[in-house]
Enzyme design. Structure first.
Site, PDB file in Angstrom:
ATOM      1  N   VAL A  12       0.828  -1.207   0.000  1.00 34.24           N
ATOM      2  CA  VAL A  12       0.000   0.000   0.000  1.00 34.24           C
ATOM      3  C   VAL A  12       0.861   1.255   0.000  1.00 34.24           C
ATOM      4  O   VAL A  12       0.597   2.207  -0.739  1.00 34.24           O
ATOM      5  CB  VAL A  12      -0.954   0.007   1.211  1.00 34.24           C
ATOM      6  CG1 VAL A  12      -1.779   1.293   1.237  1.00 34.24           C
ATOM      7  CG2 VAL A  12      -1.882  -1.201   1.157  1.00 34.24           C
ATOM      8  N   GLU A 124     -10.374   6.110   5.703  1.00 39.19           N
ATOM      9  CA  GLU A 124     -11.291   5.556   4.700  1.00 39.19           C
ATOM     10  C   GLU A 124     -10.800   4.226   4.158  1.00 39.19           C
ATOM     11  O   GLU A 124     -11.587   3.305   3.924  1.00 39.19           O
ATOM     12  CB  GLU A 124     -11.463   6.552   3.544  1.00 39.19           C
ATOM     13  CG  GLU A 124     -12.420   6.083   2.455  1.00 39.19           C
ATOM     14  CD  GLU A 124     -13.852   5.970   2.946  1.00 39.19           C
ATOM     15  OE1 GLU A 124     -14.418   4.861   2.844  1.00 39.19           O
ATOM     16  OE2 GLU A 124     -14.401   6.971   3.436  1.00 39.19           O
ATOM     17  N   VAL A 127     -11.475   0.204   5.615  1.00 34.68           N
ATOM     18  CA  VAL A 127     -12.635  -0.657   5.338  1.00 34.68           C
ATOM     19  C   VAL A 127     -12.944  -0.579   3.850  1.00 34.68           C
ATOM     20  O   VAL A 127     -13.197   0.493   3.320  1.00 34.68           O
ATOM     21  CB  VAL A 127     -13.883  -0.208   6.134  1.00 34.68           C
ATOM     22  CG1 VAL A 127     -15.094  -1.067   5.756  1.00 34.68           C
ATOM     23  CG2 VAL A 127     -13.630  -0.295   7.623  1.00 34.68           C
ATOM     24  N   ASP A 196      -9.943 -10.360   9.808  1.00 35.19           N
ATOM     25  CA  ASP A 196      -9.955  -9.154   8.979  1.00 35.19           C
ATOM     26  C   ASP A 196     -11.359  -8.580   8.880  1.00 35.19           C
ATOM     27  O   ASP A 196     -11.569  -7.375   9.083  1.00 35.19           O
ATOM     28  CB  ASP A 196      -9.409  -9.489   7.592  1.00 35.19           C
ATOM     29  CG  ASP A 196      -9.452  -8.307   6.646  1.00 35.19           C
ATOM     30  OD1 ASP A 196      -8.540  -7.465   6.721  1.00 35.19           O
ATOM     31  OD2 ASP A 196     -10.391  -8.228   5.829  1.00 35.19           O
ATOM     32  N   LYS A 200     -13.105  -4.900  10.399  1.00 31.46           N
ATOM     33  CA  LYS A 200     -13.850  -3.970   9.549  1.00 31.46           C
ATOM     34  C   LYS A 200     -15.261  -3.716  10.093  1.00 31.46           C
ATOM     35  O   LYS A 200     -15.735  -2.582  10.077  1.00 31.46           O
ATOM     36  CB  LYS A 200     -13.909  -4.508   8.119  1.00 31.46           C
ATOM     37  CG  LYS A 200     -12.551  -4.523   7.432  1.00 31.46           C
ATOM     38  CD  LYS A 200     -12.615  -5.202   6.077  1.00 31.46           C
ATOM     39  CE  LYS A 200     -11.244  -5.229   5.402  1.00 31.46           C
ATOM     40  NZ  LYS A 200     -11.260  -5.975   4.135  1.00 31.46           N
TER      41      LYS A 200
END
Length: 407
Positions: A12, A124, A127, A196, A200
């Site tokens: 990321v 943001e 999720v 995971d 969320k």
């Protein structure tokens, strides 16, 4: 010009850097200022990049540089991410993150610190990856009282289940395919055990209902027990199996929140959400059902959400975005056993008396009787889960060898 720092240069983090460098002109127009990546924090060396000169290994350089106004945390995990993010907020630097584990564990505390120091803490990308969910909930749906949030929140498990349904692949084979394609980690536990998705739904529930929900409060089950027999039986009954994260407002002081494999009707839109795609349904008292759909993970989808938050912080350097929730408390999340549900029950090696026993205990109307394998599958009518589980326990060993699975 606004100077920023990126903490972490993995999948990321590298995506965030690439998006900012490749879209610098359009980002400048949207932010009304040029955004310059001054530092990238990572313990590894990246000598062959066009921006290799920006790498540092000492967090204190970012913390002590007054020119750094916004920090993107894309390291993952709680430690040392929490200490780094907290320190940045206390120093008057806004922070954006894609780190769902951090937000689920420490979101209320970090939002309070951001508020006290008149900076922003935005997440943001934590999720749904590139799917815009949190900002629409906090802004576009702000006139509503959110009553329920549910959906497919993990692309890896959805890919595995899709392969099991569409190609008749076993769980192990489908998992190996997901790993080979880069959808699943070498250690896939966070995905396949539901952790995971749990993180969320904690974030979604906190934003939707106004109080922090901790992962340990959310009963969580993954997909490792799902068999091809379950997939086949579900299809014959008119359902498909999906891993669902769910949160529902029960009253002013309690909610339900859970993650579990569920039978989703072929008539429900979620049944057609396949492969690595995610879908989140939000129900409001005025708007009714709204669904957000798209790729829930990946380098550039997630990076796009991180960069959007960076732009938002740059545009609000002297003002706060009103994104917050209160601290939660023990007992806020109702135990799953006390909530109403319907259960799919898969019984092994039944005899001629089993059907009569099932009908007497459950008044079940959806029943599959596989006489060849001597298996019976049925779906109960809605009742409190604890009561249904107690009835399952009453099925006698004289008529059934074992209960293979309950979904």
């Amino acid at each position: 010009m606004i100077n920023i720092a990126i903490m972490g240069h993995g999948v990321v983090g590298s995506g965030v850097a690439e998006v900012i460098f490749s879209h610098s002109d359009s980002i400048e127009k949207k932010a009304k200022r040029k955004i310059n990546i001054k530092y990238i924090l990572d313990l590894r060396d990246f000598p062959n990049l066009a921006y290799s000169d920006r790498f540092i290994k000492d967090f204190s350089i970012i913390l002590n540089d007054p020119d750094i106004k916004v920090v993107a945390e894309v390291m993952g995990g709680v430690n040392p991410a929490f200490d780094f993010v907290k320190s940045c907020l206390l120093a008057g630097k806004s922070v954006v993150t894609s780190n769902k584990e951090l937000v689920a564990a420490k979101g209320a505390e970090l939002l309070k610190i951001a508020q006290d120091n008149n900076v922003n803490f935005l997440f943001e990308a934590s999720v749904g990856g590139g799917i815009p969910v949190l900002r629409p909930m906090a802004q576009c749906l702000n006139a509503n009282e959110i009553t329920e949030i549910y959906g497919i929140l993990n692309g890896t498990t959805n890919f595995i289940l899709t392969k099991m349904v569409k190609e008749n692949l076993s769980f192990d084979v489908a998992l190996k395919m997901a790993q080979d394609l880069g959808y699943a980690e070498r250690n896939p536990d966070a995905d396949v055990l539901g952790h995971d998705a749990c993180r969320k739904i904690c974030i979604l529930a906190a934003l939707g209902f106004g109080k922090h929900v901790y992962p340990e409060q959310v009963e969580t089950e993954g997909i490792t027990k799902i068999s091809l027999d379950d997939v086949d039986y579900a299809d014959k009954l008119g359902y498909v199996i999906k891993l669902i994260g769910s949160a529902k407002r029960l009253d002013e002081n309690k909610i339900s929140a859970s993650v579990y494999p569920a039978l989703v009707s072929h008539n429900n839109m979620l049944s057609g959400v396949n492969d690595v795609y995610n879908a989140v349904s939000v129900k409001g008292d005025a708007v009714d059902d709204v669904m957000f759909y798209g790729r829930g993970a990946g380098k550039f989808p997630t990076a796009s959400a991180v960069v959007a938050d960076i732009i938002d912080c740059v545009k609000h350097l002297s003002a706060r975005k009103y994104l917050s929730w209160d601290e939660g408390f023990d007992g806020y999340v109702e135990k799953l056993e006390n909530t109403p549900t319907k259960l799919y029950v898969h019984l092994e090696k039944c005899n001629e008396r089993t059907l009569d026993e099932i009908k007497a205990l459950f008044d079940a109307t959806e029943i599959l009787n596989n006489g060849i394998a001597k298996e019976i599958v049925f779906i109960t009518k809605k009742d409190i889960e604890k009561a249904l589980r107690e009835k399952i326990g009453k099925i006698t060993s004289a008529t059934v060898k074992s209960v293979l699975h309950v979904i």
